[in-house]
Design a protein around this motif. Structure first.
Motif, PDB file in Angstrom:
ATOM      1  N   ASN A 258      26.737 -53.060  50.040  1.00 24.79           N
ATOM      2  CA  ASN A 258      25.978 -54.148  50.635  1.00 24.79           C
ATOM      3  C   ASN A 258      24.725 -53.613  51.345  1.00 24.79           C
ATOM      4  OD1 ASN A 258      25.338 -56.719  51.582  1.00 24.79           O
ATOM      5  ND2 ASN A 258      26.654 -56.526  53.391  1.00 24.79           N
ATOM      6  N   LYS A 259      24.910 -52.562  52.121  1.00 23.61           N
ATOM      7  CA  LYS A 259      23.772 -51.953  52.816  1.00 23.61           C
ATOM      8  C   LYS A 259      22.742 -51.423  51.817  1.00 23.61           C
ATOM      9  CE  LYS A 259      26.711 -50.373  56.654  1.00 23.61           C
ATOM     10  NZ  LYS A 259      27.247 -49.165  57.341  1.00 23.61           N
ATOM     11  N   THR A 260      23.227 -50.805  50.762  1.00 19.84           N
ATOM     12  CA  THR A 260      22.334 -50.195  49.777  1.00 19.84           C
ATOM     13  C   THR A 260      21.536 -51.246  49.024  1.00 19.84           C
ATOM     14  OG1 THR A 260      23.843 -48.331  49.519  1.00 19.84           O
ATOM     15  CG2 THR A 260      22.256 -48.682  47.757  1.00 19.84           C
ATOM     16  N   TYR A 261      22.174 -52.327  48.601  1.00 22.65           N
ATOM     17  CA  TYR A 261      21.470 -53.383  47.873  1.00 22.65           C
ATOM     18  C   TYR A 261      20.464 -54.093  48.773  1.00 22.65           C
ATOM     19  CZ  TYR A 261      24.038 -53.262  43.443  1.00 22.65           C
ATOM     20  OH  TYR A 261      24.525 -52.900  42.214  1.00 22.65           O
ATOM     21  N   LYS A 262      20.806 -54.285  50.033  1.00 26.02           N
ATOM     22  CA  LYS A 262      19.859 -54.922  50.953  1.00 26.02           C
ATOM     23  C   LYS A 262      18.628 -54.052  51.145  1.00 26.02           C
ATOM     24  CE  LYS A 262      22.784 -57.971  53.728  1.00 26.02           C
ATOM     25  NZ  LYS A 262      23.335 -58.249  55.079  1.00 26.02           N
ATOM     26  N   SER A 263      18.858 -52.754  51.228  1.00 27.23           N
ATOM     27  CA  SER A 263      17.727 -51.840  51.393  1.00 27.23           C
ATOM     28  C   SER A 263      16.799 -51.886  50.186  1.00 27.23           C
ATOM     29  CB  SER A 263      18.232 -50.409  51.617  1.00 27.23           C
ATOM     30  OG  SER A 263      18.980 -50.325  52.813  1.00 27.23           O
TER      31      SER A 263
END
Length: 636
Positions: free
Chosen positions: A263-268
């Motif tokens: 989730n963090k990676t896709y948001k970034s």
């Protein structure tokens, strides 16, 4: 899983049926004698010595104790019985009534001694009805037939002797299918179905598994207009050892830890206007971080909690997942990108099946077995721990643990000081004498990425090493291909939602022509040097490369694989292996957890539905509770 220091397969010696049967004599119609008396527990004779197995043993059932079966059941009835009717008679020949699985000895070697003995009894003494029995005597196994009215009994002394009634084919089928589940997927793009089954060997089973679909909000999904909603789909197989607690912990938490990092990676990635998806390296890193964060919590944070709480009761619960261990095999499929990532920690295995232009299938390994005997893992460990010659010994970490990567297994990760402190205040065990520079075992996975083509009917088989001990990669893929052809030829016959959906999905690929052998295209894979051969085939004496031993009898693809791993057409072998109770069963088969994921273009109805014809739960049999039961329950 072949774990820890005890290696049962190396402690046995191949039985010699010809030599063993010479020890058997039935001296009269009313007196069965055996060279080694089970009742008086005399020292082992030449017969017992001939029945020790090795890893090369040809069968799981040593046919050398027909007389022992008769004599033992007679002893169970009581030694005071003196009438001829009180003595159960062993019926049939060694090649007939008592099934021997030795393929190295000729049928004549089995049949001649026993057939002469039966003839001496006379046909009038044979009971009209018989049933099969399996005898476990001090680690040795015998099969025989006993009268149908003879009670099945056991002794409860320390000798460990048991007489078990062999499962009938119907009972064996019921046991195979008890935990099977199948789901039809109408969400996202690319996945149409997945099948799951578990067969325990340990009691309780040390394996676990998870299947979960996470709905990805548009706020973090790649902004491709006109596309179906994005789903993240996860399948996990967790092969526990030294207990079940670590694998259960992974079932409950691993997907959440990985999804949080993704989730963090896709948001970034959304912050970068040049990116449609996160970079491959960043996605791999997110999966690895999820694995490592959870293992750190299991292994190291747990110690701090225990020392703070100062409670032995709390320590028993908190430290349990750290003291046991588990391999982890997790697949992550992004329905928008059509990329399948397989993260492997340990020696469970994932294999891709892909159909070629000639209608056959190619097997491609998506993971590498990670053990102390794997060349790449051995090289890595020796580089990380120089001047420690016993960092791997006999293919095991410090000579003890087989997987080189695993969750838990804290005795290979804690320092000696930590282990001594926990042992003195709570409980534990003496650290290995080779422990110098831990950690020796890591939970960091090796991640592979595969572009899936749903239009070609790709499928992936994920399984604990219990399956790969029995079947090769190509046999597994060929068996699923054979199963698919059978389903395509019969789909739509039974009617109903699941059959019609399966028919539309399958018949676009297959003709109804029945193949006489596994539809597999053999090719040399240069990346499988770390994958071990199926040692059980050597143990049981199963001839390799003979497709005729396989059958297609199940609606669930995972169950189909397990059936053929445990005997296929040889129903006696299947029944015997499923009859064996724990802990004896672990000498011949491991816990089995199998998932089969089918990619294709199915019905986009937004649902995940139970496939009733391939699920035990639909037939009133209590099975495992799946993470997905009709709708997506997990959202970011």
């Amino acid at each position: 899983m072949r774990r820890a220091i005890i290696q049962n397969l190396r402690t046995f010696r191949r039985p010699n049926p010809r030599k063993a049967l010479k020890q058997l004599r039935i001296t009269s119609p009313y007196n069965a004698s055996f060279q080694r008396s089970i009742a008086n527990r005399t020292p082992p004779s030449q017969l017992q010595q001939s029945m020790r197995f090795t890893r090369r043993v040809s069968t799981p059932i040593a046919l050398v104790g027909v007389g022992a079966a008769a004599y033992y059941v007679y002893q169970q009835q009581g030694s005071s019985a003196s009438t001829p009717e009180a003595i159960p008679t062993v019926t049939g020949t060694a090649a007939g009534s008592s099934r021997g699985y030795s393929t190295s000895a000729s049928p004549k070697a089995h049949a001649t001694p026993s057939a002469q003995s039966v003839d001496a009894l006379g046909s009038s003494d044979l009971p009209e009805a018989v049933r099969k029995a399996l005898i476990v005597d001090q680690g040795q196994l015998y099969t025989a037939q006993i009268p149908a009215d003879q009670p099945i009994s056991k002794e409860t002394d320390s000798s460990g002797r048991k007489v078990l009634e062999m499962l009938t084919p119907e009972q064996a089928n019921a046991k195979l299918r008890r935990n099977e589940e199948s789901y039809l997927v109408g969400r996202g793009e690319g996945v149409v179905r997945y099948d799951v089954v578990q067969i325990p060997s340990n009691d309780p089973i040390e394996d676990d598994h998870v299947e979960k679909i996470v709905e990805v909000p548009d706020t973090i999904a790649a902004a491709d207009t006109g596309k179906a909603r994005s789903d993240w789909m996860f399948w996990g197989v967790f092969d526990g050892h030294a207990g079940w607690t670590t694998s259960a912990k992974l079932r409950q938490t691993l997907v959440s830890y990985v999804a949080r990092e993704l989730n963090k990676t896709y948001k970034s990635a959304l912050l970068d206007p040049t990116l449609t998806f996160p970079t491959p390296a960043s996605v791999d890193a997110a999966i690895k971080k999820g694995f490592m964060t959870l293992d750190n919590e299991i292994t190291h944070d747990s110690v701090q909690k225990v020392l703070k709480l100062q409670s032995k009761v709390a320590a028993a619960e908190i430290l349990a997942p750290a003291l046991s261990g588990s391999c982890a095999l997790l697949s992550f499929y992004d329905s928008r990108s059509k990329e399948l990532r397989v993260a492997c920690t340990g020696d469970s295995r994932a294999v891709l099946g892909r159909r070629t232009g000639n209608g056959k299938w190619i097997a491609t390994a998506l993971s590498l077995d990670q053990t102390g005997g794997t060349e790449s893992e051995d090289k890595r460990l020796r580089a990380e721990h120089p001047n420690e010659p016993y960092v791997t010994a006999n293919g095991r970490i410090l000579g003890g643990l087989e997987p080189s990567r695993a969750f838990g297994d804290a005795v290979y990760k804690w320092t000696k000081e930590t282990q001594d402190k926990l042992k003195s205040s709570y409980f534990g065990r003496t650290p290995s004498k080779y422990l110098k520079t831990p950690p020796y075992v890591t939970a960091e996975p090796v991640v592979t990425t595969t572009k899936v083509d749903p239009t070609k009917g790709d499928f992936v088989v994920m399984a604990s090493d219990g399956l790969w001990e029995m079947l090769t990669n190509e046999e597994v893929v060929g068996l699923v291909g054979q199963w698919l052809e059978k389903q395509a030829s019969t789909s739509g016959v039974s009617g109903g939602r699941s059959s019609s959906s399966a028919g539309g999905w399958l018949q676009s690929w297959f003709s109804t022509q029945k193949a006489s052998s596994l539809p597999i295209e053999h090719h040399d894979q240069k990346d499988t040097s770390g994958q071990r051969a199926p040692i059980r085939q050597q143990q049981w004496g199963v001839p390799t490369g003979q497709d005729q031993r396989f059958v297609v009898e199940d609606k669930n693809a995972a169950t189909h694989l397990v059936r053929n791993a445990l005997g296929g057409k040889d129903s006696d072998m299947l029944s015997a292996l499923l009859t064996l109770p724990a802990p004896y069963s672990r000498r011949y088969r491991d816990d089995l957890t199998v998932q089969v994921i089918f990619f294709g273009e199915g019905e986009a109805n937004g649902k995940v539905e139970l496939n009733s014809e391939a699920s035990a739960t639909a037939n009133g049999t209590k099975g495992p509770t799946s993470a997905v039961t009709g709708e997506v329950k997990s959202k970011l």
